[in-house]
Design a protein around this motif. Structure first.
Motif, mmCIF file in Angstrom:
data_model
loop_
_atom_site.group_PDB
_atom_site.id
_atom_site.type_symbol
_atom_site.label_atom_id
_atom_site.label_comp_id
_atom_site.label_asym_id
_atom_site.label_seq_id
_atom_site.Cartn_x
_atom_site.Cartn_y
_atom_site.Cartn_z
ATOM 1 N N SER A 201 -26.124 2.445 51.963
ATOM 2 C CA SER A 201 -24.712 2.789 52.101
ATOM 3 C C SER A 201 -24.005 1.720 52.924
ATOM 4 O O SER A 201 -24.598 1.107 53.815
ATOM 5 C CB SER A 201 -24.548 4.165 52.769
ATOM 6 N N GLU A 202 -22.730 1.525 52.611
ATOM 7 C CA GLU A 202 -21.911 0.572 53.356
ATOM 8 C C GLU A 202 -20.581 1.234 53.665
ATOM 9 O O GLU A 202 -19.880 1.688 52.757
ATOM 10 C CB GLU A 202 -21.691 -0.703 52.554
ATOM 11 N N ASP A 203 -20.210 1.291 54.955
ATOM 12 C CA ASP A 203 -18.938 1.921 55.292
ATOM 13 C C ASP A 203 -17.831 0.879 55.349
ATOM 14 O O ASP A 203 -18.056 -0.314 55.101
ATOM 15 C CB ASP A 203 -19.046 2.740 56.577
ATOM 16 N N ILE A 204 -16.613 1.314 55.637
ATOM 17 C CA ILE A 204 -15.456 0.416 55.546
ATOM 18 C C ILE A 204 -15.490 -0.684 56.595
ATOM 19 O O ILE A 204 -14.804 -1.699 56.459
ATOM 20 C CB ILE A 204 -14.150 1.219 55.671
ATOM 21 N N SER A 205 -16.294 -0.528 57.642
ATOM 22 C CA SER A 205 -16.425 -1.585 58.648
ATOM 23 C C SER A 205 -17.613 -2.507 58.388
ATOM 24 O O SER A 205 -17.848 -3.433 59.150
ATOM 25 C CB SER A 205 -16.550 -0.959 60.044
ATOM 26 N N GLY A 206 -18.353 -2.227 57.314
ATOM 27 C CA GLY A 206 -19.496 -3.068 56.958
ATOM 28 C C GLY A 206 -20.821 -2.590 57.476
ATOM 29 O O GLY A 206 -21.851 -3.231 57.238
ATOM 30 N N ASP A 207 -20.850 -1.467 58.203
ATOM 31 C CA ASP A 207 -22.118 -0.927 58.703
ATOM 32 C C ASP A 207 -22.974 -0.442 57.543
ATOM 33 O O ASP A 207 -22.477 0.154 56.582
ATOM 34 C CB ASP A 207 -21.871 0.234 59.666
ATOM 35 N N LEU A 208 -24.272 -0.690 57.638
ATOM 36 C CA LEU A 208 -25.217 -0.351 56.579
ATOM 37 C C LEU A 208 -26.195 0.707 57.049
ATOM 38 O O LEU A 208 -26.549 0.778 58.221
ATOM 39 C CB LEU A 208 -25.993 -1.597 56.138
ATOM 40 N N LYS A 209 -26.639 1.532 56.098
ATOM 41 C CA LYS A 209 -27.690 2.497 56.364
ATOM 42 C C LYS A 209 -28.532 2.634 55.113
ATOM 43 O O LYS A 209 -28.001 2.575 53.998
ATOM 44 C CB LYS A 209 -27.104 3.861 56.762
ATOM 45 N N TYR A 210 -29.847 2.833 55.295
ATOM 46 C CA TYR A 210 -30.771 2.872 54.170
ATOM 47 C C TYR A 210 -31.409 4.254 54.035
ATOM 48 O O TYR A 210 -31.700 4.919 55.030
ATOM 49 C CB TYR A 210 -31.867 1.822 54.336
ATOM 50 N N SER A 211 -31.623 4.644 52.792
ATOM 51 C CA SER A 211 -32.322 5.892 52.518
ATOM 52 C C SER A 211 -33.831 5.669 52.601
ATOM 53 O O SER A 211 -34.299 4.544 52.801
ATOM 54 C CB SER A 211 -31.964 6.387 51.115
ATOM 55 N N LYS A 212 -34.585 6.737 52.438
ATOM 56 C CA LYS A 212 -36.025 6.603 52.295
ATOM 57 C C LYS A 212 -36.342 5.903 50.976
ATOM 58 O O LYS A 212 -35.476 5.750 50.101
ATOM 59 C CB LYS A 212 -36.701 7.969 52.338
ATOM 60 N N ILE A 213 -37.585 5.490 50.795
ATOM 61 C CA ILE A 213 -38.019 4.779 49.590
ATOM 62 C C ILE A 213 -38.780 5.736 48.683
ATOM 63 O O ILE A 213 -39.620 6.512 49.142
ATOM 64 C CB ILE A 213 -38.915 3.579 49.968
ATOM 65 N N VAL A 214 -38.458 5.689 47.383
ATOM 66 C CA VAL A 214 -39.183 6.467 46.377
ATOM 67 C C VAL A 214 -39.709 5.506 45.319
ATOM 68 O O VAL A 214 -39.257 4.364 45.220
ATOM 69 C CB VAL A 214 -38.285 7.547 45.731
ATOM 70 N N LYS A 215 -40.672 5.965 44.528
ATOM 71 C CA LYS A 215 -41.264 5.052 43.551
ATOM 72 C C LYS A 215 -41.554 5.745 42.224
ATOM 73 O O LYS A 215 -41.744 6.954 42.161
ATOM 74 C CB LYS A 215 -42.544 4.419 44.090
ATOM 75 N N VAL A 216 -41.583 4.926 41.172
ATOM 76 C CA VAL A 216 -41.938 5.359 39.820
ATOM 77 C C VAL A 216 -42.880 4.308 39.248
ATOM 78 O O VAL A 216 -42.667 3.106 39.426
ATOM 79 C CB VAL A 216 -40.696 5.491 38.918
ATOM 80 N N VAL A 217 -43.932 4.760 38.552
ATOM 81 C CA VAL A 217 -44.933 3.844 37.991
ATOM 82 C C VAL A 217 -44.850 3.873 36.468
ATOM 83 O O VAL A 217 -44.860 4.946 35.855
ATOM 84 C CB VAL A 217 -46.356 4.218 38.442
ATOM 85 N N PHE A 218 -44.747 2.694 35.860
ATOM 86 C CA PHE A 218 -44.793 2.553 34.411
ATOM 87 C C PHE A 218 -46.087 1.837 34.029
ATOM 88 O O PHE A 218 -46.349 0.725 34.484
ATOM 89 C CB PHE A 218 -43.604 1.738 33.890
ATOM 90 N N GLU A 219 -46.891 2.516 33.223
ATOM 91 C CA GLU A 219 -48.111 1.886 32.743
ATOM 92 C C GLU A 219 -47.769 0.758 31.768
ATOM 93 O O GLU A 219 -46.756 0.795 31.062
ATOM 94 C CB GLU A 219 -49.001 2.918 32.041
ATOM 95 N N SER A 220 -48.628 -0.224 31.727
ATOM 96 C CA SER A 220 -48.397 -1.389 30.872
ATOM 97 C C SER A 220 -48.913 -1.124 29.452
ATOM 98 O O SER A 220 -50.003 -1.550 29.073
ATOM 99 C CB SER A 220 -49.088 -2.623 31.470
ATOM 100 N N ILE A 221 -48.119 -0.395 28.661
ATOM 101 C CA ILE A 221 -48.475 -0.103 27.275
ATOM 102 C C ILE A 221 -47.480 -0.824 26.371
ATOM 103 O O ILE A 221 -46.311 -0.438 26.292
ATOM 104 C CB ILE A 221 -48.452 1.408 27.001
ATOM 105 N N PRO A 222 -47.883 -1.883 25.681
ATOM 106 C CA PRO A 222 -46.956 -2.634 24.837
ATOM 107 C C PRO A 222 -46.444 -1.780 23.677
ATOM 108 O O PRO A 222 -47.163 -0.954 23.125
ATOM 109 C CB PRO A 222 -47.804 -3.807 24.328
ATOM 110 N N SER A 223 -45.190 -1.990 23.340
ATOM 111 C CA SER A 223 -44.577 -1.266 22.229
ATOM 112 C C SER A 223 -43.630 -2.208 21.493
ATOM 113 O O SER A 223 -42.822 -2.897 22.125
ATOM 114 C CB SER A 223 -43.818 -0.040 22.740
#
Length: 306
Positions: A201-223
């Motif tokens: 997030s970025e507020d009007i004064s430029g201050d930043l804040k970060y959320s927690k990290i989440v992940k998703v895994v995609f297997e390597s299956i060619p299509s």
């Protein structure tokens, strides 16, 4: 000793931390709340009154100095103090440049108490928004990233960031803040393997804040697929590649007699991509086979109706 702060880390002692090995002279360690003595401690983002407890052993009656070297802490809206329980003092520490603090050890048990020193952080300003939840869900070959917020005050925008290692992130999209309680973003370029996501997030004064990290895994299956099939009157054919390795691909269109009626070469950058093929008007309507051959001479055969 080193303290590192990021939303990706846990305050528990785990494989991200490093145990302190003692030596025969002075020993300085971080005294974790679980009782472990560490040389490197990785913790969650800094909160108000977060404290680094030091364990200083085997000192002599002498003059000493602490040197505190901060990195990337000067824009987080924090103050830091070195607290000395023996002298009952609080000494401000710079969060932009190194601080040198002198101290003495005398022949007084309170002076060489191993728990004499600690560093306490104070939050000067609170970034108004609070991330309530963040989720990332597969949708076929895409990832839907959604997040919920509270106290969205003076927020300008949200940046959706992605990483393949959970450490180095880059922005893949933005959402303007609209005083909503929830937002979402569809990542149509998810990579093969692990995709880590976080919201900034970025507020009007430029201050930043970060959320927690989440992940998703995609297997390597060619299509490899083609559409539309049957081909429409415009004779434009889409060749869609998903999780296909980088390399040069040979594309052949073969009739029912095994004769090659069209050939193209595609330089594929890897991963997911879509290519547009134009079928010449000289090729008659009928049933055909599309052959896609990679650099290892592996062939994918697709039936096509023109």
């Amino acid at each position: 000793v080193v303290n590192v702060y990021d939303a990706a880390f846990s305050n528990d002692v785990d494989a991200s931390d490093a145990i302190k090995f003692k030596n025969s002279l002075e020993n300085l360690a971080i005294n974790n709340s679980a009782g472990s003595q560490l040389a490197i401690e990785r913790r969650n983002a800094i909160n108000n009154n977060d404290t680094i407890f030091y364990k200083l052993n085997q000192v002599r009656v002498s003059n000493y100095q602490f040197e505190f070297t901060p990195e990337y802490l000067d824009d987080l809206g924090l103050e830091a103090y070195l607290e000395d329980s023996y002298l009952n003092t609080k000494t401000p520490l710079s969060l932009s440049t190194s601080s040198i603090i002198d101290f003495n050890i005398i022949n007084d048990p309170r002076s060489y108490n191993p728990d004499r020193f600690s560093v306490v952080f104070k939050v000067l300003r609170i970034v108004p928004v609070t991330f309530v939840d963040v989720n990332a869900i597969k949708q076929e070959q895409n990832v839907l990233v959604s997040w919920s917020v509270q106290n969205e005050i003076n927020i300008n925008k949200y940046a959706i960031e992605r990483s393949d290692d959970g450490i180095h992130f880059s922005a893949i999209g933005n959402k303007t803040a609209t005083n909503a309680s929830s937002y979402s973003f569809l990542d149509e370029q998810a990579i093969v393997g692990v995709n880590y996501y976080r919201i900034r997030s970025e507020d009007i004064s430029g201050d930043l804040k970060y959320s927690k990290i989440v992940k998703v895994v995609f297997e390597s299956i060619p299509s490899i697929t083609i559409y539309p099939n049957p081909v429409k009157e415009d004779r434009m054919l889409h060749l869609k590649l998903s999780n296909v390795q980088k390399g040069v691909l040979q594309i052949r269109m073969v009739n029912h007699l095994g004769q090659k009626v069209m050939a193209k070469t595609i330089s594929h950058n890897g991963g997911r991509e879509e290519y547009l093929l134009s079928i010449p008007k000289s090729i008659m309507h009928g049933h055909y086979t599309m052959e896609v051959i990679d650099e290892q001479n592996l062939k994918t055969i697709l039936k096509l109706l023109l």
